[in-house]
Design an enzyme around this catalytic site. Structure first.
Site, PDB file in Angstrom:
ATOM      1  N   SER A   1       0.963  -0.903   0.479  1.00 44.36           N
ATOM      2  CA  SER A   1       0.062   0.276  -0.419  1.00 44.36           C
ATOM      3  C   SER A   1       0.578   1.204   0.225  1.00 44.36           C
ATOM      4  O   SER A   1       0.770   2.314  -1.021  1.00 44.36           O
ATOM      5  CB  SER A   1      -1.063   0.325   1.312  1.00 44.36           C
ATOM      6  OG  SER A   1      -1.564  -1.389   1.233  1.00 44.36           O
ATOM      7  N   GLY A   2       1.723   1.602   0.582  1.00 44.87           N
ATOM      8  CA  GLY A   2       2.612   2.746   0.578  1.00 44.87           C
ATOM      9  C   GLY A   2       3.795   2.589   0.137  1.00 44.87           C
ATOM     10  O   GLY A   2       3.362   3.948  -0.489  1.00 44.87           O
TER      11      GLY A   2
ATOM     12  N   CYS B   1      -2.797  -5.696   1.543  1.00 42.96           N
ATOM     13  CA  CYS B   1      -4.023  -5.667   1.531  1.00 42.96           C
ATOM     14  C   CYS B   1      -4.613  -6.176   0.734  1.00 42.96           C
ATOM     15  O   CYS B   1      -5.988  -6.631   0.518  1.00 42.96           O
ATOM     16  CB  CYS B   1      -3.892  -3.856   1.263  1.00 42.96           C
ATOM     17  SG  CYS B   1      -5.260  -3.161   1.578  1.00 42.96           S
TER      18      CYS B   1
ATOM     19  N   CYS C   1      -6.983  -7.203   3.625  1.00 43.65           N
ATOM     20  CA  CYS C   1      -8.579  -5.625   3.389  1.00 43.65           C
ATOM     21  C   CYS C   1      -8.949  -6.050   2.465  1.00 43.65           C
ATOM     22  O   CYS C   1     -10.292  -6.671   2.664  1.00 43.65           O
ATOM     23  CB  CYS C   1      -7.801  -4.768   3.741  1.00 43.65           C
ATOM     24  SG  CYS C   1      -6.067  -3.923   3.759  1.00 43.65           S
TER      25      CYS C   1
ATOM     26  N   LYS D   1     -10.718 -10.571   2.424  1.00 46.38           N
ATOM     27  CA  LYS D   1     -10.979  -9.927   3.907  1.00 46.38           C
ATOM     28  C   LYS D   1     -12.577  -9.775   3.192  1.00 46.38           C
ATOM     29  O   LYS D   1     -13.493 -10.568   3.679  1.00 46.38           O
ATOM     30  CB  LYS D   1     -10.327  -9.334   4.886  1.00 46.38           C
ATOM     31  CG  LYS D   1     -11.233 -10.010   5.983  1.00 46.38           C
ATOM     32  CD  LYS D   1     -11.537  -8.676   6.660  1.00 46.38           C
ATOM     33  CE  LYS D   1     -10.924  -6.942   6.177  1.00 46.38           C
ATOM     34  NZ  LYS D   1     -10.847  -6.131   7.356  1.00 46.38           N
TER      35      LYS D   1
ATOM     36  N   ALA E   1      14.840  -7.640  -2.223  1.00 47.00           N
ATOM     37  CA  ALA E   1      15.912  -6.420  -1.733  1.00 47.00           C
ATOM     38  C   ALA E   1      16.395  -6.527  -0.330  1.00 47.00           C
ATOM     39  O   ALA E   1      16.265  -6.266   0.542  1.00 47.00           O
ATOM     40  CB  ALA E   1      15.318  -5.183  -2.482  1.00 47.00           C
TER      41      ALA E   1
ATOM     42  N   TYR F   1      -8.116  -7.035  15.723  1.00 45.06           N
ATOM     43  CA  TYR F   1      -9.130  -7.441  14.787  1.00 45.06           C
ATOM     44  C   TYR F   1      -9.530  -7.928  13.796  1.00 45.06           C
ATOM     45  O   TYR F   1     -10.281  -8.899  13.301  1.00 45.06           O
ATOM     46  CB  TYR F   1      -9.673  -5.946  14.075  1.00 45.06           C
ATOM     47  CG  TYR F   1      -8.429  -5.305  13.486  1.00 45.06           C
ATOM     48  CD1 TYR F   1      -8.856  -5.497  11.467  1.00 45.06           C
ATOM     49  CD2 TYR F   1      -7.155  -5.081  13.580  1.00 45.06           C
ATOM     50  CE1 TYR F   1      -7.693  -6.095  11.268  1.00 45.06           C
ATOM     51  CE2 TYR F   1      -5.465  -4.743  11.986  1.00 45.06           C
ATOM     52  CZ  TYR F   1      -6.248  -5.077  11.245  1.00 45.06           C
ATOM     53  OH  TYR F   1      -5.805  -5.035  10.116  1.00 45.06           O
TER      54      TYR F   1
ATOM     55  N   GLU G   1     -12.628 -10.644  12.948  1.00 41.79           N
ATOM     56  CA  GLU G   1     -13.270 -10.500  12.092  1.00 41.79           C
ATOM     57  C   GLU G   1     -13.231 -12.049  11.229  1.00 41.79           C
ATOM     58  O   GLU G   1     -14.600 -12.496  10.626  1.00 41.79           O
ATOM     59  CB  GLU G   1     -12.198  -9.689  10.971  1.00 41.79           C
ATOM     60  CG  GLU G   1     -12.492  -7.926  11.223  1.00 41.79           C
ATOM     61  CD  GLU G   1     -11.930  -7.326  10.247  1.00 41.79           C
ATOM     62  OE1 GLU G   1     -11.583  -6.759  10.009  1.00 41.79           O
ATOM     63  OE2 GLU G   1     -10.890  -7.727   9.877  1.00 41.79           O
TER      64      GLU G   1
ATOM     65  N   ARG H   1      -5.809 -14.388  25.403  1.00 44.17           N
ATOM     66  CA  ARG H   1      -5.341 -14.312  26.753  1.00 44.17           C
ATOM     67  C   ARG H   1      -6.125 -13.966  27.814  1.00 44.17           C
ATOM     68  O   ARG H   1      -6.710 -13.704  28.603  1.00 44.17           O
ATOM     69  CB  ARG H   1      -3.889 -14.768  26.440  1.00 44.17           C
ATOM     70  CG  ARG H   1      -3.695 -13.134  26.270  1.00 44.17           C
ATOM     71  CD  ARG H   1      -1.781 -13.670  25.757  1.00 44.17           C
ATOM     72  NE  ARG H   1      -1.862 -12.169  25.430  1.00 44.17           N
ATOM     73  CZ  ARG H   1      -0.686 -11.444  24.687  1.00 44.17           C
ATOM     74  NH1 ARG H   1      -0.076 -13.171  25.574  1.00 44.17           N
ATOM     75  NH2 ARG H   1      -0.116 -10.968  24.390  1.00 44.17           N
TER      76      ARG H   1
ATOM     77  N   HIS I   1     -34.583   9.680   6.876  1.00 42.01           N
ATOM     78  CA  HIS I   1     -34.815   8.678   8.292  1.00 42.01           C
ATOM     79  C   HIS I   1     -35.922   8.058   7.355  1.00 42.01           C
ATOM     80  O   HIS I   1     -36.094   8.355   6.069  1.00 42.01           O
ATOM     81  CB  HIS I   1     -36.111   9.307   8.976  1.00 42.01           C
ATOM     82  CG  HIS I   1     -37.472   8.959   9.889  1.00 42.01           C
ATOM     83  ND1 HIS I   1     -36.671   8.369  10.805  1.00 42.01           N
ATOM     84  CD2 HIS I   1     -38.129   8.410  10.142  1.00 42.01           C
ATOM     85  CE1 HIS I   1     -37.776   7.529  11.650  1.00 42.01           C
ATOM     86  NE2 HIS I   1     -39.206   7.558  10.729  1.00 42.01           N
TER      87      HIS I   1
ATOM     88  N   GLU J   1     -28.560   8.367  11.925  1.00 45.30           N
ATOM     89  CA  GLU J   1     -29.721   9.462  12.056  1.00 45.30           C
ATOM     90  C   GLU J   1     -29.807   9.614  14.144  1.00 45.30           C
ATOM     91  O   GLU J   1     -29.472  10.200  14.287  1.00 45.30           O
ATOM     92  CB  GLU J   1     -31.477   9.940  11.877  1.00 45.30           C
ATOM     93  CG  GLU J   1     -31.892   8.506  12.173  1.00 45.30           C
ATOM     94  CD  GLU J   1     -33.376   8.619  11.526  1.00 45.30           C
ATOM     95  OE1 GLU J   1     -34.287  10.379  12.319  1.00 45.30           O
ATOM     96  OE2 GLU J   1     -33.799   7.851  11.616  1.00 45.30           O
TER      97      GLU J   1
END
Ligand code: FAD
Length: 452
Positions: free
Chosen positions: A15-16, A43, A48, A51, A116, A178, A182, A199, A436, A441
């Site tokens: 990603s980065g 990801c 992500c 998943k 690398a 998480y 998930e 734990r 609504h 809301e």
């Protein structure tokens, strides 16, 4: 300036790294990127994206049940075929790998295949070839950890889970972050018998306490066997599956054990320390506010720096880095009020401080909390309840924390995150008219404070 091969050499096309490489090349820099696995990184390949596809798949069972239970549908015989989901997902990921290849090519980034390592402050080696670069960016991500215990070779991590040969009938998920949560919900939705053990006394450390306990209740009500203050001490092979021994001495027989017990930064054997880069005790690369390491020409972003380990954060750090090096001027990434979701069932959306953090930072805070059954479930007799919570700094009236457990929490909280980032007050929330009927809301109609 000595004539080097590249202005920027990026290690890791996740990603980065991809974002930093593309944006830098688009600004006219000569850029190379090395990747030893699949383009897109964690990801896209084992995080992500696959998943979330599995989350969609796992929702259908409840949707079908709700449709027949409350909404008048009759559905013929249903069934689920794991290989179809797995292989469709893999095809989509391969398509995305191709898109990443094209994005890099179109931006003029040279893609170097292979692992690398850093040779010195201005040299990277891949497959025996040395490349010189004015700047080196380490964006190598993180990797799952499995604790040392007898039988660990019989377990899988999230990396392997996406490619399982067959869907287990019973799964034990170890971990309380998480990713563990998930997957517990995904497998439960797919019809697997799920036990999750952690734990500590309650999972999802770092999230708001009400959110944590509410989700635990919801998952239990749906039939997931959640066990806290428990751990695995050994795993052994047995006929037709594996047997886990737990800390209380009890045994649990399952078909598969997933360890989702954390991830460590991918910083080992990269030549970093020899080049002068310093690592923290957890293995993360130490960087300053501009993502610069102790060596002025070497930079690091994303999970390998273990700041906030999320894709949009790694991307943001990549954008800031390319601006610092080749753009308008130095820019530090902003790690305040980063919204996040957990794609549990029901899902979590969160932005800002937890109640405990807000009390510590501001002293006096007002808390607004609401739990209710969403309109959809009034016809289905569903057990699921939604939680919404606002935390307000009493002195300034600013909303400093916003949390939700319920359907589409990520989609809802993304919008509210703009308001929180802009410094919205409780009065601004109150002045906003609701849409609504929606669950969202509720965030603009909460009027009664929770008494201290
Ligand atoms: C199961 C799971 C679910 C997730 N779900 C979400 C989610 O819903 N939302 C979210 O925001 N985040 C999620 N994440 C986290 C997210 O995937 C990471 O935060 C993000 O990918 C980090 O990006 P990165 O660029 O730092 O590293 P990565 O994306 O991990 O990329 C690093 C790349 O570097 C390569 N590499 C490593 N060493 C070398 C080397 N020496 N030479 C060449 N290449 C190398 C690796 O192969 C990898 O491709 C999830 C993670 C997991 C594991």
């Amino acid at each position: 300036m000595p004539d080097r091969d590249f202005d920027l050499f990026v290690i890791g096309a996740g990603s980065g790294g991809v974002r930093a490489a593309r944006f830098s090349a688009q600004r006219g820099a000569r850029v190379a990127i090395a990747e030893d696995r699949d383009l897109g990184g964690t990801c896209v390949n084992v995080g992500c994206v696959p998943k979330k596809l599995f989350v969609y798949a796992s929702h259908f069972r409840e949707e079908l049940e709700d449709a027949t239970r409350g909404y008048g549908w009759s559905v013929g015989e249903t069934g689920f075929d794991w290989p179809t989901l797995r292989d469709n997902k893999t095809r989509e990921i391969q398509r995305l790998n191709g898109i990443y290849e094209g994005l890099l090519r179109d931006a003029g980034v040279k893609h170097v295949e292979g692992r690398a390592t850093v040779v010195d402050a201005h040299t990277v080696e891949v497959g025996g070839v040395h490349y010189s670069a004015e700047n080196i960016l380490v964006a190598t991500g993180s990797w799952p950890t499995v604790p040392e215990l007898p039988g660990r070779e019989l377990t899988v991590t999230s990396n392997e889970l996406f490619h399982l040969e067959t869907l287990p009938r019973r799964i034990l998920i170890v971990g309380g972050g998480y990713i563990a949560v998930e997957f517990a919900c995904i497998f439960h939705g797919l019809g697997v018998d799920v036990t999750q053990i952690y734990r500590g006394p309650l999972f999802l450390r770092g999230f708001d306490d009400d959110v944590r306990s509410h989700l635990a209740e919801q998952m239990r009500a749906k039939g997931i066997d959640l066990r806290f203050d428990a751990n695995v001490t050994a795993i052994e092979k047995m006929e037709g599956g594996v047997r886990a021994t737990l800390t209380d001495g009890s045994k649990l027989e399952v078909d598969q054990v997933l360890f989702a017990t954390g991830r460590h930064p991918n910083s080992a054997n990269l030549g970093l320390e020899k080049a002068g880069v310093t690592l923290a005790a957890d293995g993360s690369i130490e960087v300053d506010a501009y993502s610069r390491t102790k060596v002025p020409s070497i930079w690091a972003i994303g999970d390998v720096t273990n700041r906030i380990n999320l894709t949009p954060v790694a991307i943001h750090e990549g954008v800031c880095l390319s601006e610092t090096l080749f753009g308008e001027g130095p820019r530090t990434p902003d790690h305040e009020n980063v919204p996040a979701a957990v794609f549990s069932q029901p899902s979590i959306g969160t932005v800002g401080l937890t109640e405990a953090e807000a009390r510590e930072r501001y002293g006096e805070v007002d808390v607004y909390r609401s739990t209710f059954r969403a309109l959809k479930h009034t016809l289905t007799d569903g057990v699921e309840r939604t939680l919404m919570k606002l935390i307000v700094d009493r002195a300034s009236d600013r909303v400093v924390g916003l949390h939700m457990v319920g359907p589409e929490a990520g989609e809802i909280v993304q919008g509210f995150a703009v308001a929180i980032k802009a410094g919205a007050t409780k009065a601004d929330f109150d002045a906003t008219i609701g849409i609504h009927p929606t669950s969202a809301e509720e965030f603009v109609t909460m009027r009664s404070r929770v008494e201290d």
